[in-house]
Design a protein around this motif. Structure first.
Motif, short mmCIF file in Angstrom:
data_model
loop_
_atom_site.label_atom_id
_atom_site.label_comp_id
_atom_site.label_asym_id
_atom_site.label_seq_id
_atom_site.Cartn_x
_atom_site.Cartn_y
_atom_site.Cartn_z
N PRO A 60 39.53 36.06 47.42
CA PRO A 60 38.30 35.45 46.91
C PRO A 60 38.57 34.62 45.65
O PRO A 60 39.59 34.82 44.98
CB PRO A 60 37.41 36.66 46.57
CG PRO A 60 38.07 37.84 47.16
CD PRO A 60 39.50 37.51 47.40
N PRO A 61 37.65 33.70 45.30
CA PRO A 61 37.85 32.81 44.14
C PRO A 61 38.17 33.55 42.85
O PRO A 61 38.89 33.02 41.99
CB PRO A 61 36.51 32.07 44.04
CG PRO A 61 35.91 32.15 45.40
CD PRO A 61 36.39 33.42 46.02
N ALA A 62 37.68 34.76 42.66
CA ALA A 62 37.93 35.50 41.42
C ALA A 62 39.43 35.68 41.16
O ALA A 62 39.86 35.78 40.00
CB ALA A 62 37.27 36.88 41.49
N ALA A 63 40.25 35.67 42.20
CA ALA A 63 41.70 35.85 42.05
C ALA A 63 42.33 34.69 41.30
O ALA A 63 43.46 34.81 40.81
CB ALA A 63 42.36 36.02 43.42
N ARG A 64 41.62 33.57 41.21
CA ARG A 64 42.19 32.39 40.53
C ARG A 64 42.01 32.45 39.01
O ARG A 64 42.58 31.64 38.29
CB ARG A 64 41.55 31.11 41.08
CG ARG A 64 41.96 30.83 42.51
CD ARG A 64 41.30 29.53 43.01
NE ARG A 64 41.87 29.09 44.26
CZ ARG A 64 41.60 29.61 45.45
NH1 ARG A 64 40.76 30.61 45.54
NH2 ARG A 64 42.18 29.15 46.54
N GLU A 65 41.18 33.36 38.54
CA GLU A 65 40.97 33.45 37.08
C GLU A 65 42.25 33.89 36.41
O GLU A 65 42.98 34.74 36.92
CB GLU A 65 39.85 34.45 36.78
CG GLU A 65 38.48 33.96 37.20
CD GLU A 65 37.44 35.04 36.97
OE1 GLU A 65 37.22 35.42 35.81
OE2 GLU A 65 36.88 35.53 37.96
N ARG A 66 42.52 33.28 35.23
CA ARG A 66 43.77 33.58 34.53
C ARG A 66 43.60 34.84 33.71
O ARG A 66 43.47 34.81 32.49
CB ARG A 66 44.15 32.38 33.66
CG ARG A 66 44.44 31.15 34.52
CD ARG A 66 44.75 29.95 33.69
NE ARG A 66 45.98 30.16 32.92
CZ ARG A 66 46.46 29.26 32.08
NH1 ARG A 66 45.83 28.13 31.89
NH2 ARG A 66 47.57 29.49 31.42
N LEU A 67 43.57 35.96 34.40
CA LEU A 67 43.34 37.26 33.76
C LEU A 67 44.39 38.26 34.22
O LEU A 67 44.85 38.19 35.37
CB LEU A 67 41.97 37.82 34.17
CG LEU A 67 40.72 37.10 33.67
CD1 LEU A 67 39.49 37.72 34.32
CD2 LEU A 67 40.63 37.19 32.15
N VAL A 68 44.75 39.17 33.33
CA VAL A 68 45.48 40.37 33.76
C VAL A 68 44.42 41.42 34.01
O VAL A 68 43.62 41.73 33.12
CB VAL A 68 46.45 40.87 32.67
CG1 VAL A 68 47.13 42.16 33.11
CG2 VAL A 68 47.47 39.80 32.34
N ARG A 69 44.36 41.94 35.23
CA ARG A 69 43.33 42.92 35.57
C ARG A 69 43.97 44.29 35.79
O ARG A 69 45.07 44.38 36.35
CB ARG A 69 42.61 42.50 36.85
CG ARG A 69 41.74 41.27 36.70
CD ARG A 69 41.02 41.05 38.03
NE ARG A 69 39.84 40.21 37.90
CZ ARG A 69 39.85 38.89 38.09
NH1 ARG A 69 40.98 38.29 38.40
NH2 ARG A 69 38.74 38.20 38.00
N LEU A 70 43.23 45.30 35.40
CA LEU A 70 43.75 46.68 35.47
C LEU A 70 42.64 47.60 35.96
O LEU A 70 41.54 47.58 35.42
CB LEU A 70 44.18 47.07 34.04
CG LEU A 70 44.59 48.50 33.75
CD1 LEU A 70 45.86 48.85 34.50
CD2 LEU A 70 44.83 48.65 32.23
N TRP A 71 42.93 48.36 37.02
CA TRP A 71 42.00 49.38 37.51
C TRP A 71 42.69 50.73 37.37
O TRP A 71 43.87 50.86 37.75
CB TRP A 71 41.67 49.19 38.98
CG TRP A 71 40.77 48.04 39.29
CD1 TRP A 71 39.41 48.08 39.51
CD2 TRP A 71 41.14 46.65 39.45
NE1 TRP A 71 38.94 46.82 39.78
CE2 TRP A 71 39.96 45.92 39.75
CE3 TRP A 71 42.34 45.95 39.35
CZ2 TRP A 71 39.95 44.55 39.97
CZ3 TRP A 71 42.34 44.58 39.56
CH2 TRP A 71 41.16 43.89 39.86
N LEU A 72 41.98 51.71 36.82
CA LEU A 72 42.56 53.03 36.64
C LEU A 72 41.82 54.02 37.53
O LEU A 72 40.59 53.94 37.66
CB LEU A 72 42.41 53.49 35.17
CG LEU A 72 42.88 52.50 34.10
CD1 LEU A 72 42.65 53.09 32.72
CD2 LEU A 72 44.35 52.17 34.30
N GLY A 73 42.56 54.97 38.11
CA GLY A 73 41.91 55.99 38.92
C GLY A 73 42.70 57.27 38.87
O GLY A 73 43.82 57.30 38.33
#
Ligand SMILES: Cc1cc2nc3c(=O)[nH]c(=O)nc-3n(C[C@H](O)[C@H](O)[C@H](O)COP(=O)(O)OP(=O)(O)OC[C@H]3O[C@@H](n4cnc5c(N)ncnc54)[C@H](O)[C@@H]3O)c2cc1C
Length: 271
Positions: A60-73
């Motif tokens: 999806p388009p959100a993947a193009r944002e220049r961000l480091v993303r982190l999900w914790l579980g």
């Protein structure tokens, strides 16, 4: 590598032999040079990490944002960020590995995309999209070693993962190797062979406290990142929300390397 009078004797697999004033073992977590100084072994963390690349066109388009993303579980976490000028998303998904014989540390072991989807396929947001788009992945078993109290002799020293292999949960292994190199270069500048023992001792004294703390912090982060839902997890999330900025981590990111240890030469009196 064996210390001998006037230097260190190095014997190579091809049968050749060299003698050097000083030897720097920068040969990674399975370091042969470290084996000449220590008898310890890599320690398996119980964790593995799936790594790979997904073309952003599959996301999806959100993947193009220049961000480091982190999900914790509970028990795992998922990191992703764009690479190759935004053409690909790089992901790193940490999971517990089944008990039994631990797999050898290797960066080239293939992983099973279905097993990756089995863990992360129902996670929220982009995570599910990324794992759905994975067609090949690598699974890396995570090892470190405990901090050393010393890593040099008079003529042999270590650098990088050979000296302080760490879990990747502070993203510092390569950074610390570079810091080592800067400080070692500063310590060796202008040194004659007879000064090597003191210079290597100085290098070790500069580097061991910092790298040992980061090794311990990286181990500690495994537990913090993988908390089960509950009060401790909510406290962690609240702290991360306040202290995620780089400016709050100056001890890690504003460290000065390459400080000269050689006293400035006395000015020569004119006349
Ligand atoms: C999953 C994962 C994620 C990571 N993420 C990050 C991150 O985000 N940021 C970060 O800073 N670090 C990260 N790291 C850590 C980083 O990859 C290592 O700390 C770094 O590569 C160490 O560099 P090195 O030069 O000391 O050792 P290595 O990169 O292991 O290099 C050692 C070299 O020595 C060679 N060698 C070994 N034995 C011999 C021999 N007997 N003779 C000749 N050559 C030999 C090897 O072939 C190799 O080329 C990560 C590590 C992992 C596993």
């Amino acid at each position: 590598a064996l210390p001998e009078e006037g230097g260190v004797r190095l014997a190579f697999d091809d049968g050749s032999v060299r003698t050097a004033d000083v030897v720097v073992g920068a040969d990674g977590i399975h370091s042969t040079v470290r084996e000449t100084l220590n008898t310890d072994a890599p320690v398996f963390s119980g964790l593995g990490i799936y790594r790979g690349l997904v073309p952003v066109t599959a996301l999806p388009p959100a993947a193009r944002e220049r961000l480091v993303r982190l999900w914790l579980g509970p028990g795992g976490h998922f990191v992703c960020y764009p690479v190759a000028s935004g053409a690909y998303l790089s992901y790193a998904a940490t999971v517990p590995l089944a008990s039994g014989t631990p797999p050898r540390e290797s960066w080239s072991r293939p992983g099973d995309p279905e097993a990756l989807r089995g863990v992360f396929g129902a996670w929220s947001g982009l995570v599910a999209d990324v794992v759905a788009a994975v067609d090949a992945t690598h699974l890396w078993a995570l090892y470190d070693r405990p901090p050393l109290r010393a890593w040099s002799t008079d003529r042999i020293t270590l650098l990088g993962d050979a000296a302080h292999p760490m879990l990747p949960f502070m993203a510092q292994g390569a950074n610390q190797a570079i810091e080592d190199a800067m400080d070692l270069a500063a310590c060796l500048t202008g040194a004659g062979a007879e000064e090597m023992p003191a210079r290597l001792a100085r290098y070790e004294a500069m580097r061991i406290p910092r790298t040992a703390e980061i090794q311990r912090g990286s181990r500690g982060n495994a537990g913090i990142l993988h908390l089960a839902d509950g009060p401790a997890q909510r406290r962690r999330d609240a702290q991360m929300a306040v202290h995620a900025a780089l400016r709050d981590r100056t001890a890690l990111y504003a460290h000065e390397t390459g400080r000269s240890v050689v006293p400035a030469a006395e000015p020569v009196a004119a006349g």
